[in-house]
Motif scaffolding. Structure first.
Motif, PDB file in Angstrom:
ATOM      1  N   TYR A   1       8.287 -10.284 -14.165  1.00 20.74           N
ATOM      2  CA  TYR A   1       9.074  -9.206 -13.565  1.00 20.74           C
ATOM      3  C   TYR A   1       9.689  -8.358 -14.671  1.00 20.74           C
ATOM      4  CZ  TYR A   1       8.858 -11.991  -9.302  1.00 20.74           C
ATOM      5  OH  TYR A   1       8.430 -12.692  -8.220  1.00 20.74           O
ATOM      6  N   CYS A   2       9.524  -7.051 -14.555  1.00 20.44           N
ATOM      7  CA  CYS A   2      10.181  -6.152 -15.502  1.00 20.44           C
ATOM      8  C   CYS A   2      11.599  -5.884 -14.987  1.00 20.44           C
ATOM      9  CB  CYS A   2       9.386  -4.843 -15.644  1.00 20.44           C
ATOM     10  SG  CYS A   2       9.550  -3.707 -14.265  1.00 20.44           S
ATOM     11  N   PRO A   3      12.461  -5.216 -15.752  1.00 17.26           N
ATOM     12  CA  PRO A   3      13.822  -4.946 -15.273  1.00 17.26           C
ATOM     13  C   PRO A   3      13.848  -4.062 -14.033  1.00 17.26           C
ATOM     14  CG  PRO A   3      13.695  -4.560 -17.635  1.00 17.26           C
ATOM     15  CD  PRO A   3      12.310  -4.822 -17.152  1.00 17.26           C
ATOM     16  N   GLY A   4      12.787  -3.291 -13.802  1.00 21.99           N
ATOM     17  CA  GLY A   4      12.756  -2.396 -12.645  1.00 21.99           C
ATOM     18  C   GLY A   4      12.121  -2.998 -11.408  1.00 21.99           C
ATOM     19  N   CYS A   5      11.479  -4.158 -11.532  1.00 23.20           N
ATOM     20  CA  CYS A   5      10.841  -4.771 -10.364  1.00 23.20           C
ATOM     21  C   CYS A   5      11.880  -5.020  -9.274  1.00 23.20           C
ATOM     22  CB  CYS A   5      10.155  -6.080 -10.739  1.00 23.20           C
ATOM     23  SG  CYS A   5       8.555  -5.854 -11.530  1.00 23.20           S
ATOM     24  N   GLY A   6      11.572  -4.575  -8.085  1.00 29.10           N
ATOM     25  CA  GLY A   6      12.492  -4.710  -6.963  1.00 29.10           C
ATOM     26  C   GLY A   6      13.421  -3.510  -6.824  1.00 29.10           C
ATOM     27  N   GLY A   7      13.298  -2.526  -7.717  1.00 26.52           N
ATOM     28  CA  GLY A   7      14.163  -1.353  -7.666  1.00 26.52           C
ATOM     29  C   GLY A   7      13.953  -0.528  -6.403  1.00 26.52           C
TER      30      GLY A   7
ATOM     31  N   GLY B   1       0.775  -1.223   0.000  1.00 25.72           N
ATOM     32  CA  GLY B   1       0.000   0.000   0.000  1.00 25.72           C
ATOM     33  C   GLY B   1       0.813   1.284   0.000  1.00 25.72           C
ATOM     34  N   HIS B   2       2.105   1.206   0.178  1.00 24.73           N
ATOM     35  CA  HIS B   2       2.906   2.424   0.193  1.00 24.73           C
ATOM     36  C   HIS B   2       3.259   2.904  -1.205  1.00 24.73           C
ATOM     37  CE1 HIS B   2       4.477   2.078   4.596  1.00 24.73           C
ATOM     38  NE2 HIS B   2       3.184   1.900   4.493  1.00 24.73           N
ATOM     39  N   TYR B   3       3.438   1.998  -2.128  1.00 21.21           N
ATOM     40  CA  TYR B   3       3.812   2.329  -3.502  1.00 21.21           C
ATOM     41  C   TYR B   3       2.926   1.529  -4.441  1.00 21.21           C
ATOM     42  CZ  TYR B   3       8.030   4.135  -1.293  1.00 21.21           C
ATOM     43  OH  TYR B   3       8.901   4.834  -0.507  1.00 21.21           O
ATOM     44  N   PRO B   4       2.715   2.024  -5.675  1.00 21.63           N
ATOM     45  CA  PRO B   4       1.903   1.247  -6.619  1.00 21.63           C
ATOM     46  C   PRO B   4       2.629  -0.027  -7.047  1.00 21.63           C
ATOM     47  CG  PRO B   4       2.782   3.229  -7.671  1.00 21.63           C
ATOM     48  CD  PRO B   4       3.153   3.301  -6.228  1.00 21.63           C
ATOM     49  N   VAL B   5       1.843  -1.020  -7.412  1.00 23.88           N
ATOM     50  CA  VAL B   5       2.394  -2.293  -7.882  1.00 23.88           C
ATOM     51  C   VAL B   5       2.796  -2.129  -9.344  1.00 23.88           C
ATOM     52  CG1 VAL B   5       1.842  -4.735  -8.279  1.00 23.88           C
ATOM     53  CG2 VAL B   5       0.926  -3.561  -6.288  1.00 23.88           C
ATOM     54  N   CYS B   6       3.861  -2.819  -9.752  1.00 22.87           N
ATOM     55  CA  CYS B   6       4.308  -2.782 -11.147  1.00 22.87           C
ATOM     56  C   CYS B   6       3.167  -3.261 -12.048  1.00 22.87           C
ATOM     57  CB  CYS B   6       5.537  -3.680 -11.309  1.00 22.87           C
ATOM     58  SG  CYS B   6       6.058  -3.884 -13.029  1.00 22.87           S
ATOM     59  N   PRO B   7       2.768  -2.458 -13.042  1.00 17.82           N
ATOM     60  CA  PRO B   7       1.663  -2.884 -13.906  1.00 17.82           C
ATOM     61  C   PRO B   7       1.975  -4.148 -14.707  1.00 17.82           C
ATOM     62  CG  PRO B   7       2.387  -0.642 -14.468  1.00 17.82           C
ATOM     63  CD  PRO B   7       3.249  -1.138 -13.361  1.00 17.82           C
ATOM     64  N   LEU B   8       3.224  -4.324 -15.151  1.00 20.32           N
ATOM     65  CA  LEU B   8       3.571  -5.534 -15.899  1.00 20.32           C
ATOM     66  C   LEU B   8       3.447  -6.763 -15.008  1.00 20.32           C
ATOM     67  CD1 LEU B   8       4.656  -6.627 -18.645  1.00 20.32           C
ATOM     68  CD2 LEU B   8       6.910  -6.586 -17.599  1.00 20.32           C
ATOM     69  N   LEU B   9       3.905  -6.653 -13.779  1.00 22.56           N
ATOM     70  CA  LEU B   9       3.797  -7.776 -12.843  1.00 22.56           C
ATOM     71  C   LEU B   9       2.337  -8.079 -12.532  1.00 22.56           C
ATOM     72  CD1 LEU B   9       5.234  -9.818 -11.005  1.00 22.56           C
ATOM     73  CD2 LEU B   9       5.257  -8.054  -9.232  1.00 22.56           C
ATOM     74  N   ARG B  10       1.545  -7.051 -12.334  1.00 21.51           N
ATOM     75  CA  ARG B  10       0.133  -7.255 -12.002  1.00 21.51           C
ATOM     76  C   ARG B  10      -0.633  -7.874 -13.162  1.00 21.51           C
ATOM     77  NH1 ARG B  10      -3.413  -3.099  -8.819  1.00 21.51           N
ATOM     78  NH2 ARG B  10      -2.595  -4.359  -7.155  1.00 21.51           N
ATOM     79  N   LEU B  11      -0.360  -7.428 -14.396  1.00 21.73           N
ATOM     80  CA  LEU B  11      -1.130  -7.905 -15.544  1.00 21.73           C
ATOM     81  C   LEU B  11      -0.636  -9.238 -16.093  1.00 21.73           C
ATOM     82  CD1 LEU B  11      -1.645  -4.541 -17.457  1.00 21.73           C
ATOM     83  CD2 LEU B  11      -3.320  -5.801 -16.097  1.00 21.73           C
ATOM     84  N   THR B  12       0.677  -9.483 -16.038  1.00 22.01           N
ATOM     85  CA  THR B  12       1.215 -10.687 -16.687  1.00 22.01           C
ATOM     86  C   THR B  12       1.882 -11.651 -15.717  1.00 22.01           C
ATOM     87  OG1 THR B  12       3.378  -9.704 -17.109  1.00 22.01           O
ATOM     88  CG2 THR B  12       1.671  -9.365 -18.795  1.00 22.01           C
ATOM     89  N   GLY B  13       2.241 -11.189 -14.538  1.00 26.68           N
ATOM     90  CA  GLY B  13       2.974 -12.031 -13.602  1.00 26.68           C
ATOM     91  C   GLY B  13       4.462 -12.091 -13.898  1.00 26.68           C
TER      92      GLY B  13
ATOM     93  N   LEU C   1      21.617  -5.736 -22.449  1.00 26.30           N
ATOM     94  CA  LEU C   1      21.826  -6.227 -21.078  1.00 26.30           C
ATOM     95  C   LEU C   1      20.533  -6.154 -20.269  1.00 26.30           C
ATOM     96  CD1 LEU C   1      23.795  -7.111 -18.766  1.00 26.30           C
ATOM     97  CD2 LEU C   1      23.994  -4.674 -18.257  1.00 26.30           C
ATOM     98  N   THR C   2      19.817  -5.048 -20.395  1.00 29.91           N
ATOM     99  CA  THR C   2      18.561  -4.886 -19.664  1.00 29.91           C
ATOM    100  C   THR C   2      17.532  -5.912 -20.136  1.00 29.91           C
ATOM    101  OG1 THR C   2      19.038  -2.542 -19.417  1.00 29.91           O
ATOM    102  CG2 THR C   2      16.772  -3.227 -19.037  1.00 29.91           C
ATOM    103  N   ALA C   3      17.442  -6.127 -21.440  1.00 34.95           N
ATOM    104  CA  ALA C   3      16.504  -7.120 -21.971  1.00 34.95           C
ATOM    105  C   ALA C   3      16.883  -8.524 -21.509  1.00 34.95           C
ATOM    106  CB  ALA C   3      16.469  -7.045 -23.496  1.00 34.95           C
ATOM    107  N   ALA C   4      18.171  -8.855 -21.545  1.00 30.00           N
ATOM    108  CA  ALA C   4      18.615 -10.178 -21.083  1.00 30.00           C
ATOM    109  C   ALA C   4      18.313 -10.352 -19.601  1.00 30.00           C
ATOM    110  CB  ALA C   4      20.105 -10.352 -21.350  1.00 30.00           C
ATOM    111  N   PHE C   5      18.544  -9.299 -18.812  1.00 32.30           N
ATOM    112  CA  PHE C   5      18.235  -9.354 -17.383  1.00 32.30           C
ATOM    113  C   PHE C   5      16.745  -9.614 -17.170  1.00 32.30           C
ATOM    114  CE2 PHE C   5      17.058  -7.042 -13.450  1.00 32.30           C
ATOM    115  CZ  PHE C   5      17.835  -7.735 -12.536  1.00 32.30           C
ATOM    116  N   ALA C   6      15.894  -8.928 -17.946  1.00 35.17           N
ATOM    117  CA  ALA C   6      14.446  -9.109 -17.812  1.00 35.17           C
ATOM    118  C   ALA C   6      14.022 -10.524 -18.175  1.00 35.17           C
ATOM    119  CB  ALA C   6      13.711  -8.096 -18.676  1.00 35.17           C
ATOM    120  N   VAL C   7      14.621 -11.083 -19.213  1.00 36.72           N
ATOM    121  CA  VAL C   7      14.244 -12.438 -19.636  1.00 36.72           C
ATOM    122  C   VAL C   7      14.754 -13.476 -18.635  1.00 36.72           C
ATOM    123  CG1 VAL C   7      14.628 -14.202 -21.412  1.00 36.72           C
ATOM    124  CG2 VAL C   7      14.063 -11.858 -22.073  1.00 36.72           C
TER     125      VAL C   7
END
Length: 165
Positions: free
Chosen positions: A80-86, A66-78, A147-153
């Motif tokens: 993790y985007c490269p920024g999840c956990g940032g 409740g303190h911050y919004p949830v990542c929309p990609l994580l919420r819609l697809t399950g 690198l960012t795309a590979a990290f996301a995959v």
């Protein structure tokens, strides 16, 4: 009738040479002429904004719902985007827990380190009166994107679960 010799003409008097105009200042010379207070304004304002952001994230725990919004990609697809956990990694860095920060988002921690180095270089250049220019070749931008795309995959695959937050 005798022809008169043509009148002798005297060459015109030399015109005075206009004074030379001073050459325009280079960007570096113009930057050095600025007072130190003005040269430090932009890097110190950026540093203050970054410190304020890290202070806020350090005080308001992103691990609490409740303190911050949830990542929309994580919420819609399950996925993790490269920024999840940032935000969790920034919270851990603010508390000095590097292991937890790397576990939340290692790519973000590497980004924090690069930004800290660039910030230090910017401040040193401003104090010395040297303008700071960071030019990055397109190949480096492509490499960063890859690198960012590979990290996301990889963080979404079973063998890359250690990279997931």
């Amino acid at each position: 009738m005798t022809a008169e010799p043509p009148p002798q003409t005297t060459p015109p008097a030399p015109q005075p040479v206009p004074p030379l105009l001073p050459r325009p200042l280079t960007e570096a010379e113009e930057f050095r002429r600025r007072p130190l207070r003005r040269r430090l304004l932009a890097p110190l304002a950026t540093l203050a904004g970054t410190a304020a952001a890290f202070t806020y994230v350090g005080l308001v725990d992103p691990n609490e719902p409740g303190h911050y919004p949830v990542c929309p990609l994580l919420r819609l697809t399950g996925l993790y985007c490269p920024g999840c956990g940032g935000l969790r990694s920034a919270h851990a860095v603010a508390h000095g827990d590097l292991a937890a920060a790397l576990g939340a988002n290692a790519l973000a921690v590497a980004g924090y380190a690069v930004c800290a180095v660039l910030m230090a270089v910017w401040l040193v250049h401003a104090v010395r009166g040297a303008p700071t220019r960071v030019t990055v070749r397109p190949a480096w931008w492509w490499a960063l994107g890859a690198l960012t795309a590979a990290f996301a995959v990889v963080r979404n695959l079973p063998f890359g679960s250690a990279l997931a937050p």
